[in-house]
Write a protein that holds these residues in place. Structure first.
Motif, PDB file in Angstrom:
ATOM      1  N   ALA A  22       0.841  -1.207   0.000  1.00 56.48           N
ATOM      2  CA  ALA A  22       0.000   0.000   0.000  1.00 56.48           C
ATOM      3  C   ALA A  22       0.869   1.248   0.000  1.00 56.48           C
ATOM      4  O   ALA A  22       0.625   2.208  -0.743  1.00 56.48           O
ATOM      5  CB  ALA A  22      -0.918  -0.012   1.219  1.00 56.48           C
ATOM      6  N   LYS A  23       1.920   1.223   0.810  1.00 55.94           N
ATOM      7  CA  LYS A  23       2.789   2.400   0.953  1.00 55.94           C
ATOM      8  C   LYS A  23       3.624   2.628  -0.311  1.00 55.94           C
ATOM      9  O   LYS A  23       3.660   3.726  -0.857  1.00 55.94           O
ATOM     10  CB  LYS A  23       3.722   2.184   2.153  1.00 55.94           C
ATOM     11  N   ASP A  24       4.272   1.572  -0.810  1.00 54.71           N
ATOM     12  CA  ASP A  24       5.214   1.732  -1.929  1.00 54.71           C
ATOM     13  C   ASP A  24       4.510   1.896  -3.269  1.00 54.71           C
ATOM     14  O   ASP A  24       4.993   2.623  -4.130  1.00 54.71           O
ATOM     15  CB  ASP A  24       6.136   0.513  -2.041  1.00 54.71           C
ATOM     16  N   LEU A  25       3.413   1.170  -3.469  1.00 53.35           N
ATOM     17  CA  LEU A  25       2.803   1.127  -4.798  1.00 53.35           C
ATOM     18  C   LEU A  25       1.482   1.890  -4.856  1.00 53.35           C
ATOM     19  O   LEU A  25       0.872   1.985  -5.923  1.00 53.35           O
ATOM     20  CB  LEU A  25       2.587  -0.332  -5.238  1.00 53.35           C
ATOM     21  N   GLY A  26       1.026   2.400  -3.727  1.00 56.02           N
ATOM     22  CA  GLY A  26      -0.227   3.167  -3.696  1.00 56.02           C
ATOM     23  C   GLY A  26      -1.413   2.352  -4.187  1.00 56.02           C
ATOM     24  O   GLY A  26      -2.330   2.871  -4.817  1.00 56.02           O
ATOM     25  N   ILE A  27      -1.399   1.080  -3.896  1.00 51.46           N
ATOM     26  CA  ILE A  27      -2.402   0.160  -4.445  1.00 51.46           C
ATOM     27  C   ILE A  27      -3.410  -0.223  -3.351  1.00 51.46           C
ATOM     28  O   ILE A  27      -3.055  -0.302  -2.177  1.00 51.46           O
ATOM     29  CB  ILE A  27      -1.669  -1.074  -5.043  1.00 51.46           C
ATOM     30  N   HIS A  28      -4.663  -0.414  -3.771  1.00 52.93           N
ATOM     31  CA  HIS A  28      -5.722  -0.821  -2.826  1.00 52.93           C
ATOM     32  C   HIS A  28      -5.475  -2.277  -2.410  1.00 52.93           C
ATOM     33  O   HIS A  28      -5.220  -3.138  -3.259  1.00 52.93           O
ATOM     34  CB  HIS A  28      -7.078  -0.685  -3.520  1.00 52.93           C
ATOM     35  N   ILE A  29      -5.595  -2.541  -1.113  1.00 53.22           N
ATOM     36  CA  ILE A  29      -5.246  -3.875  -0.606  1.00 53.22           C
ATOM     37  C   ILE A  29      -6.492  -4.652  -0.189  1.00 53.22           C
ATOM     38  O   ILE A  29      -7.351  -4.143   0.544  1.00 53.22           O
ATOM     39  CB  ILE A  29      -4.303  -3.776   0.621  1.00 53.22           C
ATOM     40  N   LEU A  30      -6.564  -5.902  -0.650  1.00 50.46           N
ATOM     41  CA  LEU A  30      -7.581  -6.832  -0.178  1.00 50.46           C
ATOM     42  C   LEU A  30      -6.917  -7.709   0.880  1.00 50.46           C
ATOM     43  O   LEU A  30      -6.008  -8.481   0.571  1.00 50.46           O
ATOM     44  CB  LEU A  30      -8.110  -7.688  -1.328  1.00 50.46           C
ATOM     45  N   ILE A  31      -7.375  -7.528   2.116  1.00 54.36           N
ATOM     46  CA  ILE A  31      -6.769  -8.235   3.249  1.00 54.36           C
ATOM     47  C   ILE A  31      -7.538  -9.528   3.478  1.00 54.36           C
ATOM     48  O   ILE A  31      -8.654  -9.525   3.993  1.00 54.36           O
ATOM     49  CB  ILE A  31      -6.847  -7.367   4.532  1.00 54.36           C
ATOM     50  N   ASN A  32      -6.930 -10.637   3.075  1.00 56.17           N
ATOM     51  CA  ASN A  32      -7.572 -11.932   3.339  1.00 56.17           C
ATOM     52  C   ASN A  32      -7.056 -12.490   4.667  1.00 56.17           C
ATOM     53  O   ASN A  32      -5.921 -12.243   5.066  1.00 56.17           O
ATOM     54  CB  ASN A  32      -7.261 -12.923   2.207  1.00 56.17           C
ATOM     55  N   TYR A  33      -7.914 -13.260   5.322  1.00 53.90           N
ATOM     56  CA  TYR A  33      -7.531 -13.931   6.571  1.00 53.90           C
ATOM     57  C   TYR A  33      -8.544 -15.037   6.830  1.00 53.90           C
ATOM     58  O   TYR A  33      -9.570 -15.123   6.140  1.00 53.90           O
ATOM     59  CB  TYR A  33      -7.483 -12.924   7.737  1.00 53.90           C
ATOM     60  N   ALA A  34      -8.244 -15.875   7.850  1.00 54.86           N
ATOM     61  CA  ALA A  34      -9.118 -17.026   8.111  1.00 54.86           C
ATOM     62  C   ALA A  34     -10.158 -16.733   9.179  1.00 54.86           C
ATOM     63  O   ALA A  34     -11.344 -17.022   9.000  1.00 54.86           O
ATOM     64  CB  ALA A  34      -8.270 -18.224   8.530  1.00 54.86           C
ATOM     65  N   SER A  35      -9.727 -16.165  10.320  1.00 56.38           N
ATOM     66  CA  SER A  35     -10.666 -16.038  11.442  1.00 56.38           C
ATOM     67  C   SER A  35     -10.442 -14.832  12.352  1.00 56.38           C
ATOM     68  O   SER A  35     -11.363 -14.421  13.053  1.00 56.38           O
ATOM     69  CB  SER A  35     -10.605 -17.314  12.303  1.00 56.38           C
ATOM     70  N   ASN A  36      -9.258 -14.264  12.360  1.00 57.99           N
ATOM     71  CA  ASN A  36      -8.927 -13.245  13.354  1.00 57.99           C
ATOM     72  C   ASN A  36      -9.384 -11.849  12.886  1.00 57.99           C
ATOM     73  O   ASN A  36      -8.609 -11.055  12.352  1.00 57.99           O
ATOM     74  CB  ASN A  36      -7.414 -13.265  13.624  1.00 57.99           C
ATOM     75  N   ASP A  37     -10.684 -11.558  13.135  1.00 63.89           N
ATOM     76  CA  ASP A  37     -11.274 -10.298  12.653  1.00 63.89           C
ATOM     77  C   ASP A  37     -10.556  -9.073  13.230  1.00 63.89           C
ATOM     78  O   ASP A  37     -10.324  -8.087  12.522  1.00 63.89           O
ATOM     79  CB  ASP A  37     -12.759 -10.224  13.054  1.00 63.89           C
ATOM     80  N   ALA A  38     -10.196  -9.149  14.514  1.00 64.39           N
ATOM     81  CA  ALA A  38      -9.577  -7.986  15.163  1.00 64.39           C
ATOM     82  C   ALA A  38      -8.217  -7.685  14.540  1.00 64.39           C
ATOM     83  O   ALA A  38      -7.884  -6.523  14.258  1.00 64.39           O
ATOM     84  CB  ALA A  38      -9.428  -8.250  16.662  1.00 64.39           C
ATOM     85  N   ALA A  39      -7.431  -8.743  14.302  1.00 62.43           N
ATOM     86  CA  ALA A  39      -6.103  -8.533  13.712  1.00 62.43           C
ATOM     87  C   ALA A  39      -6.224  -7.997  12.284  1.00 62.43           C
ATOM     88  O   ALA A  39      -5.460  -7.123  11.871  1.00 62.43           O
ATOM     89  CB  ALA A  39      -5.311  -9.840  13.731  1.00 62.43           C
ATOM     90  N   ALA A  40      -7.214  -8.514  11.531  1.00 61.35           N
ATOM     91  CA  ALA A  40      -7.405  -8.037  10.150  1.00 61.35           C
ATOM     92  C   ALA A  40      -7.789  -6.557  10.156  1.00 61.35           C
ATOM     93  O   ALA A  40      -7.284  -5.771   9.343  1.00 61.35           O
ATOM     94  CB  ALA A  40      -8.475  -8.869   9.452  1.00 61.35           C
ATOM     95  N   ALA A  41      -8.661  -6.175  11.080  1.00 57.99           N
ATOM     96  CA  ALA A  41      -9.069  -4.767  11.186  1.00 57.99           C
ATOM     97  C   ALA A  41      -7.866  -3.890  11.535  1.00 57.99           C
ATOM     98  O   ALA A  41      -7.744  -2.748  11.066  1.00 57.99           O
ATOM     99  CB  ALA A  41     -10.161  -4.623  12.237  1.00 57.99           C
ATOM    100  N   GLU A  42      -6.956  -4.448  12.329  1.00 57.44           N
ATOM    101  CA  GLU A  42      -5.752  -3.690  12.705  1.00 57.44           C
ATOM    102  C   GLU A  42      -4.844  -3.473  11.474  1.00 57.44           C
ATOM    103  O   GLU A  42      -4.274  -2.394  11.306  1.00 57.44           O
ATOM    104  CB  GLU A  42      -4.997  -4.477  13.784  1.00 57.44           C
ATOM    105  N   THR A  43      -4.736  -4.510  10.630  1.00 54.95           N
ATOM    106  CA  THR A  43      -3.946  -4.340   9.394  1.00 54.95           C
ATOM    107  C   THR A  43      -4.550  -3.218   8.548  1.00 54.95           C
ATOM    108  O   THR A  43      -3.838  -2.359   8.021  1.00 54.95           O
ATOM    109  CB  THR A  43      -3.922  -5.651   8.569  1.00 54.95           C
ATOM    110  N   LYS A  44      -5.875  -3.235   8.436  1.00 53.80           N
ATOM    111  CA  LYS A  44      -6.562  -2.208   7.639  1.00 53.80           C
ATOM    112  C   LYS A  44      -6.274  -0.811   8.220  1.00 53.80           C
ATOM    113  O   LYS A  44      -5.955   0.133   7.485  1.00 53.80           O
ATOM    114  CB  LYS A  44      -8.074  -2.495   7.639  1.00 53.80           C
ATOM    115  N   ALA A  45      -6.351  -0.709   9.541  1.00 54.53           N
ATOM    116  CA  ALA A  45      -6.102   0.585  10.189  1.00 54.53           C
ATOM    117  C   ALA A  45      -4.658   1.038   9.962  1.00 54.53           C
ATOM    118  O   ALA A  45      -4.394   2.235   9.756  1.00 54.53           O
ATOM    119  CB  ALA A  45      -6.392   0.476  11.684  1.00 54.53           C
ATOM    120  N   MET A  46      -3.725   0.086   9.973  1.00 58.08           N
ATOM    121  CA  MET A  46      -2.311   0.437   9.749  1.00 58.08           C
ATOM    122  C   MET A  46      -2.119   0.994   8.339  1.00 58.08           C
ATOM    123  O   MET A  46      -1.369   1.955   8.126  1.00 58.08           O
ATOM    124  CB  MET A  46      -1.422  -0.811   9.931  1.00 58.08           C
ATOM    125  N   ILE A  47      -2.804   0.389   7.366  1.00 60.98           N
ATOM    126  CA  ILE A  47      -2.695   0.869   5.978  1.00 60.98           C
ATOM    127  C   ILE A  47      -3.319   2.266   5.864  1.00 60.98           C
ATOM    128  O   ILE A  47      -2.740   3.182   5.264  1.00 60.98           O
ATOM    129  CB  ILE A  47      -3.384  -0.138   5.021  1.00 60.98           C
TER     130      ILE A  47
END
Ligand code: NAP
Length: 243
Positions: A22-47
């Motif tokens: 996201a930072k280097d290429l300015g590209i929209h990110i699709l965050i896939n994950y299996a079960s950890n909703d809180a951690a996935a939301a944290e990745t989104k917030a970091m981006i």
């Protein structure tokens, strides 16, 4: 809009790759994950904290129906978007000496790494072929290069990812799609948190475990336009432990 799908990006190496792309290429990110909703939301917030955009796409990569349903629904909702970069990163270990590896643990490790790579790549590759552009990055492992005792299932899965990377890269190079594998050694993450770094780092010439961000910089380069002539490669990132 160009997008990157990073499987298993709620935590660890996948998260670091998602943030870096996201930072280097300015590209929209699709965050896939299996079960950890809180951690996935944290990745989104970091981006988003760094000015990027992202959305969550929850599915288990080994479940072909779930993968196809999620990606088809996303594509229908976003007809002008396409996945330009796919990082097959989701993976697990179920370590044991071979006589004690259960069929279930064998299948789990193989299915998430190998079937997951098949499912996700199948779901996006036709559009990449039509667009004549794309990047596929498979996160393999040192284990799939040299073989690690106690990890026959994981070594088999990561070795299969490496072989598939080489074969697919040759099939689609003419369409300007590159396919490469990254083979990390010991990298600090939840996967390695139970390992004794003080003891194991003595095996590593660099005398330390690597950081997820270091793997992410490599993935970001392979995903960039600058890496257009690199394909079918397996790039080690392991502090010199194996070359
Ligand atoms: P991790 O910290 O354990 O994170 C694993 C990630 O994969 C999480 O985001 C998890 O999602 C996701 N995941 C697990 N099963 C999944 C499934 N069935 N479908 C979709 N997502 C799934 O692992 P890591 O250390 O970052 O490892 C990432 C990749 O690097 C793996 O392929 C691993 O084999 C490889 N690798 C790691 C090392 C290392 O030393 N750490 C070395 C070589 C290779 P949830 O949060 O929802 O569980």
């Amino acid at each position: 809009m160009k997008c990157a799908l990073v499987t298993g990006s709620s935590r660890g190496i996948g998260r670091a790759i998602a943030v870096q792309l996201a930072k280097d290429l300015g590209i929209h990110i699709l965050i896939n994950y299996a079960s950890n909703d809180a951690a996935a939301a944290e990745t989104k917030a970091m981006i988003e904290a760094k000015g990027g955009t992202a959305e969550l796409l929850k599915f288990k990569v080994e479940d072909s129906t779930a993968v196809n349903t999620a990606i088809t629904a996303w594509q229908e909702a976003n007809p002008d978007s396409h996945v330009e970069i796919l990082v097959n990163n989701a993976g697990v270990t179920k370590d044991n000496l071979f006589p004690w590896v259960t069929e279930e643990d064998w299948d789990t490790v193989m299915n998430i790494s190998v079937k997951g790579m098949y499912n996700c790549t199948q779901a996006i590759i036709k559009k990449m072929l039509r667009n004549r552009s794309g990047r596929i990055i498979n996160i393999a492992s040192l284990s799939g290069q040299k073989g690690v005792p106690g990890q026959t299932n994981y070594s088999a899965a990561k070795g299969a990812m490496i072989a598939a990377t080489k074969a697919l890269s040759q099939e689609i190079a003419k369409r300007k799609i590159t396919v490469n594998a990254i083979a990390p050694g010991f990298i600090n993450s939840d996967m390695t948190s139970d390992l004794d770094e003080e003891q194991l780092r003595q095996m590593v010439p660099a005398n330390r475990f690597g950081e997820a961000e270091e793997v992410a910089h490599l993935a970001s380069f392979l995903a960039s336009d600058k890496a257009a002539y690199i394909t079918g490669e397996v790039i080690n990132i392991n502090g010199g432990i194996y070359a």
